[in-house]
Enzyme design. Sequence first.
Site, PDB file in Angstrom:
ATOM      1  CB  THR A 127      -0.981   0.103   1.193  1.00 58.44           C
ATOM      2  OG1 THR A 127      -1.484   1.439   1.266  1.00 58.44           O
ATOM      3  CG2 THR A 127      -0.359  -0.217   2.539  1.00 58.44           C
ATOM      4  CB  ILE A 128       0.783   4.463  -1.855  1.00 58.39           C
ATOM      5  CG1 ILE A 128      -0.674   4.922  -1.697  1.00 58.39           C
ATOM      6  CG2 ILE A 128       1.049   3.903  -3.226  1.00 58.39           C
ATOM      7  CD1 ILE A 128      -0.995   6.191  -2.463  1.00 58.39           C
ATOM      8  CG  ASP A 129      -2.795   4.514   2.013  1.00 53.99           C
ATOM      9  OD1 ASP A 129      -2.495   5.402   1.185  1.00 53.99           O
ATOM     10  OD2 ASP A 129      -3.891   3.925   2.020  1.00 53.99           O
ATOM     11  NE  ARG A 173      -7.936   3.531   2.534  1.00 51.95           N
ATOM     12  CZ  ARG A 173      -8.924   3.525   1.639  1.00 51.95           C
ATOM     13  NH1 ARG A 173     -10.022   4.182   1.848  1.00 51.95           N
ATOM     14  NH2 ARG A 173      -8.806   2.822   0.544  1.00 51.95           N
ATOM     15  CD  GLU A 224      -6.525  10.267   0.820  1.00 55.50           C
ATOM     16  OE1 GLU A 224      -7.048  10.618  -0.246  1.00 55.50           O
ATOM     17  OE2 GLU A 224      -6.207   9.086   1.065  1.00 55.50           O
ATOM     18  NE  ARG A 277      -3.808   3.657  -6.228  1.00 51.29           N
ATOM     19  CZ  ARG A 277      -5.138   3.675  -6.066  1.00 51.29           C
ATOM     20  NH1 ARG A 277      -5.643   4.188  -4.962  1.00 51.29           N
ATOM     21  NH2 ARG A 277      -5.936   3.176  -6.968  1.00 51.29           N
TER      22      ARG A 277
HETATM   23  O1  F6P Z   1      -5.160   3.000  -0.106  1.00 47.35           O
HETATM   24  C1  F6P Z   1      -4.547   3.618  -1.187  1.00 47.35           C
HETATM   25  C2  F6P Z   1      -5.311   4.845  -1.607  1.00 47.35           C
HETATM   26  O2  F6P Z   1      -4.629   5.433  -2.696  1.00 47.35           O
HETATM   27  C3  F6P Z   1      -5.561   5.877  -0.513  1.00 47.35           C
HETATM   28  O3  F6P Z   1      -4.425   6.657  -0.231  1.00 47.35           O
HETATM   29  C4  F6P Z   1      -6.738   6.641  -1.082  1.00 47.35           C
HETATM   30  O4  F6P Z   1      -7.524   7.222  -0.083  1.00 47.35           O
HETATM   31  C5  F6P Z   1      -7.506   5.562  -1.790  1.00 47.35           C
HETATM   32  O5  F6P Z   1      -6.611   4.502  -2.053  1.00 47.35           O
HETATM   33  C6  F6P Z   1      -8.152   6.016  -3.082  1.00 47.35           C
HETATM   34  O6  F6P Z   1      -8.904   4.960  -3.568  1.00 47.35           O
HETATM   35  P1  F6P Z   1      -9.492   4.843  -5.046  1.00 47.35           P
HETATM   36  O7  F6P Z   1      -8.388   4.317  -5.915  1.00 47.35           O
HETATM   37  O8  F6P Z   1     -10.609   3.857  -4.895  1.00 47.35           O
HETATM   38  O9  F6P Z   1      -9.916   6.201  -5.464  1.00 47.35           O
END
Ligand code: F6P
Length: 344
Positions: A127-129, A173, A224, A277
Site C-alpha cells: 500500500t502506498i499508505d 487515507r 487527505e 500510485r
Molecule cells: O489505499 C490507497 C489509496 O490510494 C488511498 O491513499 C486513497 O484514499 C484511496 O486509495 C483512493 O482509492 P481509489 O483508488 O478507490 O480512489
Amino acid sequence: MERVGVLTGGGDCPGLNAVIRAVVRRAFQNNIKVVGIKNGWKGLVEADTVDLDLDSVSGILPKGGTILGTSRTNPYKKPEDIQKVIDNYKKLKLDALIAIGGEDTLGVANKLNKEKKGVNVVGCPKTIDNDLNATDYTFGFDTAVNIATEAIDRLHTTAESHHRIMVVEVMGRHAGWIAIHAGLASGSDVILIPEVPIDMDEVCDILKKRKDRGKSFSIVTVSEGAQFKAGQVVLKEEKLDSFGHVRLGGIGEILASEIEKRTGFETRTTVLGHIQRGGTPSAFDRFLATRFGVKAMDLVLAKKFGYMASLKGTDVTEVPIQDAVGTLKTVDMKLYELAKTFFG
Ligand code: F6P
C-alpha cells in the site's frame, strides 16, 4: 505443492508487478505452476484466471500497476461470493494462494485461513499508505513519497515566484505517513496529518510569522484524511468503496480558502491524487517487492499459511497476517514532534 494462485487486491501501487515476477521466478525454481487470478478477489469469485510463466513476467519489473488487474471486491459481503471463492479455489486445483494487498485484501485472507475451509493463503503487504501493522514498510510507499516530494519541489519554485501559499493534498487515507515523509523531505512549512486535528489559528500563525521574517511564500502539505479541530472528515462524495471505506479528498481546497480568508495571503491548491500510485516503482520498492515475492513463495513451500512477508529493520521475515490487520499503523508522535522543528 503443484499449483499456486496469486492475486493483487485493493488500490494498485508501484511494485505489484515486481512481486508477481518474483513469485513466478521462485515458483519456477521449485517446479510449481502459478495461476494468476485476475482483479483481486473478484477473479476468484468468477474463476477468471491466466496462467503465468517466465514469459508472462518478463519485462514487468519496472512497470507500474498490476498485470493481473485489481478490484476492491470483498467476497465476504455476500455469503454466495465467499462460497464461490472456496469452490473455485478447489476447481482450479490450487494448493495455495498468495494474496498481495493491504488491510482489506489481507483481512479477507486472514478470515479465510481462520475458517479452515481448505483455502491456504499467505500474504504480501502492499500500500502506498504504509498503514499496515507488523511490517516496517509496505512497497509502493517509497515511490509515492518520491512522487509527492518531487511535486512539492516543483511547487516551491512557482510559490516563490508568485509569493503564494501552496497547499498540497497527498493521499494516505487515515494515516499521515506520506504527508510526514514527503513534507519533511521537501521542506514543507506546515505538515498536517490525520493523527493531529488541524488548528487553523496555529496554521495561520506559522504562515504569518514566516512572512514577518521575510519569506513571501509557504508550502502546506496536508494529508487527505486530516480533519479540522472538532470537525468532520471532508468527503469527496458521500460514497463508500466496495470495502466500505469513505472516499477521502477535498480537504486541500477547504484549507486553502480558509487560509486565504484568515490571512489575506493568496493561496492555491494542488491535489496529487492517483499520480502518487502510478508509474514505475522506485529502486527501493522494486527491491522490497522482489524480496517480498520470494518470501511469499517460500512461505507457501514451508506451508506457513496465515503468514505474510514483513520487513523488520533490514530483514524480510514472516508474521501472522492477523498481526497486520484490524488496527492501522499511524504516525508516531515522536516523528511529528521532530517535523514541527521545521514548521514556519
Ligand atoms: O489505499 C490507497 C489509496 O490510494 C488511498 O491513499 C486513497 O484514499 C484511496 O486509495 C483512493 O482509492 P481509489 O483508488 O478507490 O480512489
